[in-house]
Design a protein around this motif. Structure first.
Motif, short mmCIF file in Angstrom:
data_model
loop_
_atom_site.label_atom_id
_atom_site.label_comp_id
_atom_site.label_asym_id
_atom_site.label_seq_id
_atom_site.Cartn_x
_atom_site.Cartn_y
_atom_site.Cartn_z
N UNK A 158 0.66 -1.18 0.05
CA UNK A 158 0.06 -0.10 -0.11
C UNK A 158 0.76 1.19 -0.02
N UNK A 159 2.41 1.14 0.14
CA UNK A 159 2.93 2.15 0.04
C UNK A 159 3.65 2.45 -1.08
N UNK A 160 3.25 3.66 -1.88
CA UNK A 160 3.52 4.11 -3.41
C UNK A 160 5.09 4.18 -3.60
N UNK A 161 5.58 4.64 -2.45
CA UNK A 161 7.24 4.77 -2.50
C UNK A 161 8.12 3.47 -2.59
N UNK A 162 7.29 2.56 -1.70
CA UNK A 162 7.86 1.08 -1.52
C UNK A 162 6.85 0.24 -2.07
N UNK B 76 8.27 -12.95 8.49
CA UNK B 76 9.40 -11.92 8.27
C UNK B 76 8.87 -11.14 6.95
N UNK B 77 8.79 -9.68 7.00
CA UNK B 77 8.52 -9.10 5.79
C UNK B 77 9.22 -7.68 5.74
N UNK B 78 9.49 -7.25 4.61
CA UNK B 78 10.06 -5.84 4.30
C UNK B 78 9.49 -5.40 3.24
N UNK B 79 9.75 -3.99 2.98
CA UNK B 79 9.17 -3.38 1.69
C UNK B 79 10.47 -2.75 0.93
N UNK B 80 10.39 -2.82 -0.28
CA UNK B 80 11.44 -2.34 -1.14
C UNK B 80 10.97 -1.56 -2.38
N UNK B 81 11.90 -0.98 -3.07
CA UNK B 81 11.45 -0.08 -4.24
C UNK B 81 11.67 -1.18 -5.40
N UNK B 82 12.56 -1.79 -5.34
CA UNK B 82 12.93 -2.65 -6.28
C UNK B 82 13.55 -4.20 -5.91
N UNK B 83 13.60 -4.95 -6.68
CA UNK B 83 14.21 -6.65 -6.27
C UNK B 83 14.83 -7.07 -7.48
N UNK B 84 16.02 -7.86 -7.17
CA UNK B 84 16.76 -8.59 -8.05
C UNK B 84 17.03 -9.99 -7.34
N UNK C 179 0.81 -4.56 -13.73
CA UNK C 179 0.42 -4.27 -12.52
C UNK C 179 1.46 -3.32 -11.87
N UNK C 180 1.36 -3.18 -10.64
CA UNK C 180 1.96 -2.17 -9.82
C UNK C 180 3.69 -2.53 -9.70
N UNK C 181 3.82 -3.88 -9.82
CA UNK C 181 5.37 -4.23 -9.64
C UNK C 181 6.13 -4.12 -11.14
N UNK C 182 5.25 -3.35 -12.20
CA UNK C 182 5.97 -3.47 -13.66
C UNK C 182 7.23 -2.81 -13.57
#
Length: 414
Positions: A181-185, A195-203, A376-379
């Protein structure tokens, strides 16, 4: 909840090299690497033979040839700069039968066209000057082929990544990649332990789990990763002086089959590994002869490409299985190069698992495959490294450059 700019999934040598280069290139980013085990290099990186390959086998002007040759050079430079041990023990590719000579000549021509340094052809007497216990008609000698502890190198990459400002978290097995729900992350990453975390990008550089990580993001099921186990024998310590092996001794590869064949490999700890074979593992991360996982076995049974591969190479597969359980069968192959070797000279050694990408038509995938989430949002937010073919460890530094360049383009990093 922790928030990061870029999450790298996978603590093998490629994932750590990517994290290090990404943090170095984009120092303003907050980068985090997660690994499901309790340390780095726990799977392919920590179980391979440790050879620094010279780029001999690969097609002229191919990406694999160029990356391998550059990778060898850069590994030596990195180790020299950071006082890490390695040995340039060299490598012989030995023809023991006359019908192998034409193939050996082709390999020599290809190696010189690739720009492999100082390769030369040896006659039977010159072979014995380098390897007194080895016999052959002719051999190709690569003096710059070396050996290294890739686990040690990977951990040094990790230390360098942390010194640059990155962080490493162990015991985090990424399982779900969801929209947040966080547009920045916008990426919510959950582990199997919640466990969980938020990220802008993933590799992701998942190795043996590369296809499953992609599918977890809604990606394609193909190519699938098929685990091939390689079992090694060890030259007994009491026989190492009598049967001295100075460098790598390899057979002339048969192009009909997908693997190189059994060989002699000295190790940084002074041991000598003999092998490996190549058998389908019934568990993705199963290093024992009888390791078994129900889900992985069912996946194999339902894999159409694997059935085609098995049918095409059935006789070869049975031979590899025989060598998995029979010391004498493996020793007979090795005796073609070192006739003095006997079953009494060897004992069972370690095993490794190779993550082999397989297409639906039953062919082993030799190309680099990247996949991005494009809906979607993860494009354009997630980049999967679905296949980074051997010799990925040797080529890890230039491959990391290539992946970071791909991430820069995909994520529009500045």
């Amino acid at each position: 909840m922790q928030k990061v700019d870029c999450l790298i999934v996978g603590g093998g040598i490629l994932g750590v090299a990517v994290a290090r280069h990404l943090q170095s290139t984009f120092s303003h980013l907050k980068c985090l690497l997660v690994e499901k085990e309790n340390g780095l290099a726990k799977h392919q990186t920590g179980h391979n033979s440790g050879v620094i390959h010279a780029g001999i086998y690969y097609k002229t002007d191919s990406l694999k040839a160029k990356l391998c040759i550059e990778g060898l050079k850069r590994i030596y430079e990195y180790c020299d700069a950071n006082h890490l041990p390695y040995k340039k023990c060299g490598k012989l590719i030995v023809a023991v039968e006359r019908d192998q000579l034409e193939r050996l000549d082709n390999i020599y021509r290809q190696a010189t066209e690739n720009g492999v340094q100082d390769v030369k052809m040896l006659d039977s007497n010159q072979i014995r000057e380098i390897e007194p216990n080895c016999r052959g008609i002719r051999a190709l000698h690569s003096p710059h082929t070396g050996i290294i502890d890739y686990g040690l190198l990977c951990r040094h990459f990790g230390k360098s990544f942390e010194q640059l400002g990155g962080r490493i978290v162990f015991n985090f097995e990424a399982e779900k990649f969801l929209s947040s729900d966080d547009a920045s992350y916008p990426i919510l990453v959950k582990s199997k332990t919640n466990s969980a975390l938020l990220s802008r990008y993933v590799i992701t550089c998942g190795g043996l789990q590369a296809d499953q990580l992609a599918v977890a993001c809604g990606g394609s099921k193909h190519p699938t990763i098929v685990p091939f186990r390689g079992d090694y024998l060890l030259l007994k310590k009491s026989n190492k002086d009598e049967l001295k092996i100075n460098g790598n001794i390899y057979p002339v590869p048969d192009p009909r089959f997908p693997f190189l064949g059994v060989h002699f490999t000295p190790r940084m700890d002074g041991s000598i590994w003999l092998g490996p074979n190549a058998v389908l593992s019934m568990k993705r991360e199963g290093y024992g002869l009888f390791d078994f996982n129900v889900r992985d076995t069912i996946d194999h049974a339902l894999n159409r490409g694997l059935r085609k591969l098995a049918w095409k190479h059935m006789s070869y597969g049975f031979g590899e299985m025989r060598r998995a359980y029979s010391l004498s069968a493996t020793v007979r192959e090795l005796q073609k190069f070192v006739p003095a070797l006997t079953v009494k000279d060897v004992e069972r050694g370690p095993s490794g698992i190779r993550a082999q990408a397989l297409s639906t038509d039953g062919n082993l995938v030799e190309d680099f495959i990247f996949e991005t989430v494009n809906t979607g949002q993860l494009k354009n937010r997630i980049l999967h490294v679905r296949n980074a073919p051997s010799p990925a460890a040797t080529s890890s530094l230039p491959i990391a450059d290539m992946i970071v360049a791909k991430a820069k383009e995909c994520f529009n990093l500045e």
